[in-house]
Scaffold this motif. Structure first.
Motif, mmCIF file in Angstrom:
data_model
loop_
_atom_site.group_PDB
_atom_site.id
_atom_site.type_symbol
_atom_site.label_atom_id
_atom_site.label_comp_id
_atom_site.label_asym_id
_atom_site.label_seq_id
_atom_site.Cartn_x
_atom_site.Cartn_y
_atom_site.Cartn_z
ATOM 1 N N GLN A 48 -17.112 90.882 44.455
ATOM 2 C CA GLN A 48 -18.399 90.361 44.000
ATOM 3 C C GLN A 48 -19.440 91.473 43.937
ATOM 4 O O GLN A 48 -20.184 91.594 42.961
ATOM 5 C CB GLN A 48 -18.882 89.255 44.933
ATOM 6 N N ALA A 49 -19.489 92.269 44.990
ATOM 7 C CA ALA A 49 -20.480 93.345 45.038
ATOM 8 C C ALA A 49 -20.213 94.392 43.966
ATOM 9 O O ALA A 49 -21.142 94.875 43.302
ATOM 10 C CB ALA A 49 -20.462 93.990 46.427
ATOM 11 N N ALA A 50 -18.946 94.745 43.779
ATOM 12 C CA ALA A 50 -18.589 95.768 42.791
ATOM 13 C C ALA A 50 -18.872 95.300 41.376
ATOM 14 O O ALA A 50 -19.426 96.041 40.555
ATOM 15 C CB ALA A 50 -17.115 96.136 42.943
ATOM 16 N N ALA A 51 -18.497 94.070 41.055
ATOM 17 C CA ALA A 51 -18.659 93.552 39.695
ATOM 18 C C ALA A 51 -20.118 93.319 39.332
ATOM 19 O O ALA A 51 -20.508 93.464 38.173
ATOM 20 C CB ALA A 51 -17.866 92.258 39.525
ATOM 21 N N SER A 52 -20.922 92.967 40.316
ATOM 22 C CA SER A 52 -22.336 92.670 40.054
ATOM 23 C C SER A 52 -23.232 93.884 40.228
ATOM 24 O O SER A 52 -24.408 93.848 39.847
ATOM 25 C CB SER A 52 -22.822 91.558 40.977
ATOM 26 N N GLY A 53 -22.692 94.967 40.828
ATOM 27 C CA GLY A 53 -23.522 96.140 41.080
ATOM 28 C C GLY A 53 -24.468 95.955 42.254
ATOM 29 O O GLY A 53 -25.499 96.633 42.340
ATOM 30 N N ASP A 54 -24.125 95.039 43.165
ATOM 31 C CA ASP A 54 -24.942 94.801 44.358
ATOM 32 C C ASP A 54 -24.614 95.893 45.378
ATOM 33 O O ASP A 54 -23.694 95.759 46.184
ATOM 34 C CB ASP A 54 -24.640 93.414 44.927
ATOM 35 N N LEU A 55 -25.402 96.971 45.344
ATOM 36 C CA LEU A 55 -25.074 98.149 46.142
ATOM 37 C C LEU A 55 -25.258 97.913 47.636
ATOM 38 O O LEU A 55 -24.535 98.500 48.452
ATOM 39 C CB LEU A 55 -25.918 99.332 45.682
ATOM 40 N N GLU A 56 -26.208 97.077 48.008
ATOM 41 C CA GLU A 56 -26.410 96.792 49.429
ATOM 42 C C GLU A 56 -25.213 96.020 49.990
ATOM 43 O O GLU A 56 -24.706 96.337 51.074
ATOM 44 C CB GLU A 56 -27.698 95.991 49.624
ATOM 45 N N ALA A 57 -24.760 95.026 49.254
ATOM 46 C CA ALA A 57 -23.591 94.260 49.696
ATOM 47 C C ALA A 57 -22.355 95.145 49.703
ATOM 48 O O ALA A 57 -21.499 95.038 50.589
ATOM 49 C CB ALA A 57 -23.375 93.054 48.778
ATOM 50 N N LEU A 58 -22.269 96.039 48.732
ATOM 51 C CA LEU A 58 -21.127 96.952 48.671
ATOM 52 C C LEU A 58 -21.124 97.867 49.890
ATOM 53 O O LEU A 58 -20.078 98.087 50.525
ATOM 54 C CB LEU A 58 -21.201 97.778 47.389
ATOM 55 N N ARG A 59 -22.298 98.401 50.251
ATOM 56 C CA ARG A 59 -22.398 99.267 51.432
ATOM 57 C C ARG A 59 -21.981 98.510 52.688
ATOM 58 O O ARG A 59 -21.242 99.040 53.528
ATOM 59 C CB ARG A 59 -23.835 99.772 51.580
ATOM 60 N N THR A 60 -22.423 97.264 52.782
ATOM 61 C CA THR A 60 -22.085 96.453 53.959
ATOM 62 C C THR A 60 -20.576 96.282 54.078
ATOM 63 O O THR A 60 -20.004 96.428 55.169
ATOM 64 C CB THR A 60 -22.751 95.074 53.863
ATOM 65 N N GLU A 61 -19.919 95.982 52.974
ATOM 66 C CA GLU A 61 -18.473 95.797 52.986
ATOM 67 C C GLU A 61 -17.741 97.082 53.349
ATOM 68 O O GLU A 61 -16.793 97.075 54.141
ATOM 69 C CB GLU A 61 -18.001 95.289 51.625
ATOM 70 N N LEU A 62 -18.166 98.181 52.775
ATOM 71 C CA LEU A 62 -17.492 99.451 53.041
ATOM 72 C C LEU A 62 -17.708 99.907 54.481
ATOM 73 O O LEU A 62 -16.777 100.409 55.137
ATOM 74 C CB LEU A 62 -17.984 100.521 52.059
ATOM 75 N N GLU A 63 -18.924 99.726 54.999
ATOM 76 C CA GLU A 63 -19.190 100.119 56.384
ATOM 77 C C GLU A 63 -18.453 99.229 57.375
ATOM 78 O O GLU A 63 -18.149 99.658 58.493
ATOM 79 C CB GLU A 63 -20.697 100.068 56.655
ATOM 80 N N ALA A 64 -18.121 98.006 56.935
ATOM 81 C CA ALA A 64 -17.373 97.091 57.802
ATOM 82 C C ALA A 64 -15.879 97.408 57.811
ATOM 83 O O ALA A 64 -15.105 96.781 58.539
ATOM 84 C CB ALA A 64 -17.587 95.650 57.342
#
Length: 266
Positions: A48-64
């Protein structure tokens, strides 16, 4: 905004599965039930984060510690969804986190092919610079360059050729890039390939030439251009049909009129 993203994500999921579009009015849950194989998620927060470009959500997922190459429906990764959606900054972060730019989905499609298919030039160039192969082909033999030609992005096609995309590749129907260019709605596509020496009378597995493909698709400007280059309008395919015959079968009357007039003048 939420509904627009939902529509985008559903479209990407359907693309991943090579399914037909859902019936008008189908709910997202109905689509997911149709395309979701048992035991494989159709969507994840990372996707979801990658497809939408939601960088904050993407960072959260990667840091998790989320697996950056985890597979979802169609065996696609978050990187593939980001590439198809044209999310360049999301791609940068996924690659920096170790995402595999050469990963292939269930149909042997790569992120670069998906970006090329959508005409995302910056995304495509970034993926190539990150190690993605411009020579890759999917399980139907379709290449990155063929996908770019379908996108009608002439600049992207020119750039991929500069980067080494092969002009002589063939898919399972014997189509080469020259055949896709002849059938393209973009009239500058075939002249571009011609500057790189493609065979303008190359035949596919059915014996069809670029002129026949252009005639069949009603590409009158391309038909005119090909005749100006000296291609043979009387050439026949494996079934004995000429370009004029193909135009007649598809009821492309402008092309029929033009080719018939050319035949009468000879």
């Amino acid at each position: 905004m939420a509904s627009r993203f939902a529509g985008l994500l559903i479209g990407l999921l359907l693309s991943a599965c090579d399914t037909d579009p859902p019936p008008s009015g189908a709910a997202a849950s109905d689509v997911e039930a149709t395309v979701q194989p048992a035991g494989v998620p159709s969507v994840t927060p990372l996707v979801q984060a990658a497809a939408s470009g939601d960088l904050e959500a993407l960072r959260t997922e990667l840091e998790a510690g989320t697996d950056v190459d985890a597979r979802v429906v169609g065996r696609r990764t978050a990187l593939m969804f980001a590439a198809e959606a044209g999310q360049l900054e999301a791609l940068r972060r996924l690659v920096a986190a170790g995402a595999d730019v050469s990963a292939r989905d269930a149909s042997e499609v790569t992120a670069l092919m998906l970006a090329a298919r959508r005409g995302h030039q910056e995304v495509a160039e970034f993926l190539v610079a990150s190690g993605a192969s411009v020579e890759a082909a999917n399980d139907h033999g379709s290449t990155v360059l063929m996908d770019a030609i379908r996108s009608k992005n002439v600049e992207l096609v020119a750039r991929l050729i500069e980067l080494g995309a092969p002009l002589d590749a063939r898919d399972r129907s014997g189509w080469a890039p020259v055949h896709f260019a002849a059938a393209s709605r973009e009239p500058e596509m075939l002249p571009l390939l011609a500057t790189h020496g493609v065979d303008l009378q190359a035949r596919d597995d059915g014996g069809m030439t670029p002129l026949m493909h252009a005639a069949e698709e009603g590409r009158l400007s391309t038909v005119r251009w090909l005749l100006e280059q000296g291609v043979d309008p009387a050439a026949e395919d494996a079934a004995g049909r000429t370009a004029l015959d193909h135009a007649r079968l598809r009821k492309e009357w402008d092309v029929v009129e033009f080719l018939a007039a050319q035949a009468d003048s000879e």
